[in-house]
Design an enzyme around this catalytic site. Sequence first.
Site, mmCIF file in Angstrom:
data_model
loop_
_atom_site.group_PDB
_atom_site.id
_atom_site.type_symbol
_atom_site.label_atom_id
_atom_site.label_comp_id
_atom_site.label_asym_id
_atom_site.label_seq_id
_atom_site.Cartn_x
_atom_site.Cartn_y
_atom_site.Cartn_z
ATOM 1 N N GLU B 4 3.121 -8.553 7.629
ATOM 2 C CA GLU B 4 2.627 -7.619 6.606
ATOM 3 C C GLU B 4 3.094 -8.147 5.256
ATOM 4 O O GLU B 4 4.240 -8.535 5.123
ATOM 5 C CB GLU B 4 3.236 -6.225 6.800
ATOM 6 C CG GLU B 4 3.059 -5.652 8.186
ATOM 7 C CD GLU B 4 3.932 -4.405 8.407
ATOM 8 O OE1 GLU B 4 4.389 -3.792 7.424
ATOM 9 O OE2 GLU B 4 4.162 -4.064 9.575
ATOM 10 N N TYR B 109 -4.784 -2.227 2.539
ATOM 11 C CA TYR B 109 -4.668 -0.848 2.062
ATOM 12 C C TYR B 109 -3.710 -0.728 0.890
ATOM 13 O O TYR B 109 -3.058 -1.693 0.492
ATOM 14 C CB TYR B 109 -4.261 0.067 3.210
ATOM 15 C CG TYR B 109 -2.859 -0.117 3.749
ATOM 16 C CD1 TYR B 109 -2.485 -1.297 4.388
ATOM 17 C CD2 TYR B 109 -1.911 0.892 3.635
ATOM 18 C CE1 TYR B 109 -1.209 -1.457 4.899
ATOM 19 C CE2 TYR B 109 -0.622 0.742 4.156
ATOM 20 C CZ TYR B 109 -0.283 -0.436 4.783
ATOM 21 O OH TYR B 109 0.976 -0.595 5.285
ATOM 22 N N ASP B 111 -0.402 0.613 -0.314
ATOM 23 C CA ASP B 111 0.873 1.122 0.167
ATOM 24 C C ASP B 111 1.666 1.575 -1.060
ATOM 25 O O ASP B 111 2.371 0.788 -1.667
ATOM 26 C CB ASP B 111 1.615 0.035 0.935
ATOM 27 C CG ASP B 111 2.943 0.533 1.478
ATOM 28 O OD1 ASP B 111 2.928 1.483 2.259
ATOM 29 O OD2 ASP B 111 3.987 -0.033 1.087
ATOM 30 N N GLU B 116 -1.428 -3.943 0.223
ATOM 31 C CA GLU B 116 -0.753 -4.546 1.380
ATOM 32 C C GLU B 116 -1.779 -5.037 2.383
ATOM 33 O O GLU B 116 -2.773 -4.363 2.647
ATOM 34 C CB GLU B 116 0.188 -3.529 2.033
ATOM 35 C CG GLU B 116 0.825 -4.047 3.313
ATOM 36 C CD GLU B 116 2.094 -3.314 3.742
ATOM 37 O OE1 GLU B 116 2.698 -2.618 2.900
ATOM 38 O OE2 GLU B 116 2.474 -3.439 4.918
ATOM 39 N N SER B 118 -1.930 -6.199 6.299
ATOM 40 C CA SER B 118 -1.246 -6.317 7.591
ATOM 41 C C SER B 118 -2.131 -7.156 8.493
ATOM 42 O O SER B 118 -3.272 -6.785 8.760
ATOM 43 C CB SER B 118 -1.029 -4.952 8.230
ATOM 44 O OG SER B 118 -0.204 -4.162 7.412
ATOM 45 N N HIS B 172 6.932 -7.989 5.873
ATOM 46 C CA HIS B 172 7.525 -7.612 7.158
ATOM 47 C C HIS B 172 6.917 -8.417 8.299
ATOM 48 O O HIS B 172 5.797 -8.906 8.203
ATOM 49 C CB HIS B 172 7.304 -6.119 7.424
ATOM 50 C CG HIS B 172 7.900 -5.228 6.370
ATOM 51 N ND1 HIS B 172 7.717 -3.869 6.350
ATOM 52 C CD2 HIS B 172 8.690 -5.498 5.304
ATOM 53 C CE1 HIS B 172 8.353 -3.346 5.315
ATOM 54 N NE2 HIS B 172 8.947 -4.317 4.658
ATOM 55 N N ASN B 174 6.406 -8.254 12.694
ATOM 56 C CA ASN B 174 6.469 -7.386 13.867
ATOM 57 C C ASN B 174 6.395 -8.222 15.128
ATOM 58 O O ASN B 174 5.594 -9.155 15.212
ATOM 59 C CB ASN B 174 5.302 -6.399 13.854
ATOM 60 C CG ASN B 174 5.342 -5.522 12.614
ATOM 61 O OD1 ASN B 174 6.281 -4.756 12.428
ATOM 62 N ND2 ASN B 174 4.347 -5.656 11.750
ATOM 63 N N ARG B 256 8.221 -2.259 19.312
ATOM 64 C CA ARG B 256 7.793 -3.189 18.269
ATOM 65 C C ARG B 256 9.000 -3.403 17.393
ATOM 66 O O ARG B 256 9.493 -2.462 16.762
ATOM 67 C CB ARG B 256 6.654 -2.565 17.450
ATOM 68 C CG ARG B 256 6.234 -3.408 16.243
ATOM 69 C CD ARG B 256 5.106 -2.761 15.474
ATOM 70 N NE ARG B 256 5.506 -1.516 14.822
ATOM 71 C CZ ARG B 256 5.403 -1.274 13.507
ATOM 72 N NH1 ARG B 256 4.908 -2.183 12.706
ATOM 73 N NH2 ARG B 256 5.777 -0.119 13.006
ATOM 74 N N HIS B 258 10.432 -4.224 14.166
ATOM 75 C CA HIS B 258 9.912 -4.249 12.805
ATOM 76 C C HIS B 258 10.964 -4.941 11.939
ATOM 77 O O HIS B 258 12.048 -4.416 11.739
ATOM 78 C CB HIS B 258 9.690 -2.791 12.369
ATOM 79 C CG HIS B 258 9.018 -2.627 11.048
ATOM 80 N ND1 HIS B 258 7.847 -3.268 10.718
ATOM 81 C CD2 HIS B 258 9.343 -1.869 9.974
ATOM 82 C CE1 HIS B 258 7.479 -2.915 9.494
ATOM 83 N NE2 HIS B 258 8.379 -2.079 9.017
#
Lengths: 67, 521
Positions: B4, B109, B111, B116, B118, B172, B174, B256, B258
Amino acid sequence: MATQDRRNTSGSATEAEEELPDPAPAAPAAQESAQTQGVDDLLDEIDGVLESNAEEFVRGFVQKGGQ
Amino acid sequence: MGTETEYGIIAPALPSANPTLLSSQVVNAYAATLREGLGNLAGTRWDYTDETPLTDARGFRMDRASAHPSQLTDEPAELSAEQIALERGEPTEAAILMNLVLNNGARLYVDHAHPEYSSPEVTNPLDAVLWDRAGDHVAVTAMQRIGAMPGFSPVILYKNNTDNKSVSYGSHENYLVPRSVPFSKLAEALIPFFVSRQVICGAGRVGLGPLNQESGFQISQRADFFENEIGLETTVRRPIINTRDEPHAVAEKYRRLHVIIGDANLNEVSNYLKVGTTALVLSLIEQGLGPVPVLEDPVGALHAISHDPSLQVTVRLTDGRSVSGLDLQEMYCGAVLAALPADADEQTRDVVDRWQSLLTTLRRDPLDAARQVDWVAKLKVLEAYRARDGLAWTDPRLALIDLQYADLRPEKGIYQRLARRNDVDLLVPPAEVARAAVHPPRDTRAYFRGRCIAEFPAEVVGASWDSLIFELAGERRLQRVQTREPLRGTAGLTEELFEVAADAEDFLARLLSGPDRRMAP
């Protein structure tokens, strides 16, 4: 070693140079000046694209929130 | 796995512009590009049903009232009519999109104050690099479109993590981990890995301290913004190990992980090794083979290692040893190597080879790693400027170079210039990146999501990582298809179904009750 081979073929200029046969005595200086030239070129190129008023531009880069 | 990226955003001509509105311009500009035929645009709103941002992996749940507002990521971002009117100078009824689900399975989207991206779910580090770069491609496309729209001020997007004034925003990662691995074991073994990982993939930063209180250069963009070892928050009291337990998958089977501690990477090798080595260390921990050096002061060690680009500084382990960041990385690399099965796939071997070789290079002379590591490439440019012009670390030109390294504009970004000069190693060709911006990976459920949006833009009215919502003409009820198993919904399982289905109705009928039920994600 496999990594070494891959990195050489992927076009790392400095590593490729290390594999050349010993250059003539004058070469180290030539190499050094070529390197300096490369850095000069790079800095000239960056000079050409840097935002003009550094202080103001950096001050204007303000963000809000974030994870 | 997946990545992300929150992009830094400014409109230089509008210094006081509302950042949420600017971010929404990015999303809407990309939507406009899609409408023009780059891909399909479904009426997809985000399906928040399965989001649980306050569930903690340690087995409890944070009280909603005591959460920081930014933690409530299960509530859509909104712009009030007043905000929109204020910015545009006139009231408007036009719908502003805050969220898109892309044909490649990704989400773009707003954020809060940042756009952001993803990435879609992928199964290997090279694909992670490719679909992360696809996000940069999307960002550049949106930015260029805004620049070309009459009446709009150009915006600039940055793939960095701090404004160097006090604010940090994340990039980030995941990872899907079996639920059977106890969270405490994961956390223990990962802390020293994350504390030291920056030496191979830090993005470099001019300035020290969260408020940029001291001058100098450090390895990581994010390090100074971490204050805790373990916790749920991502915006305040940031922890090295984040405990958000929001699996976006079969919760009994998976967790998950993160990861919020990484820097956003432009260098593809840095990015590849960031996710590749982390995945290998996770698999080591799953097998109970991870080395577990215990740091006396993990947060202090994180800062100390970041603040020393010579890579000489040592930090203390509880067994009395003093180790450097490179020593810690070598411990993990050695353990991965020792546990590497004889039949390991080619990419796994490539990650381990590159990791090993990079650690050797960094030990010999950190500056030799400029082709592979963002912080080194940035430091080299900065040092060349310092040498040529005699600049102190407080000189605003150095801060500008730091910022402009991450500028995504192809003509302005310093990383982009280095790439064009063949001064960095590349892993994915630009044509593949452009393709990945509109096509999903074939071997995860992202394929199913991306193709559904591409094939049935009118009928898919909502989506999330683990669901798609269909609205069929003539049917009053919405149909929600769950995709809770990340490794189903692949091209192998569903491609044929997309080919044979006559329309969305036929597709759903075959998927949910017909002879093709086995294909259901």
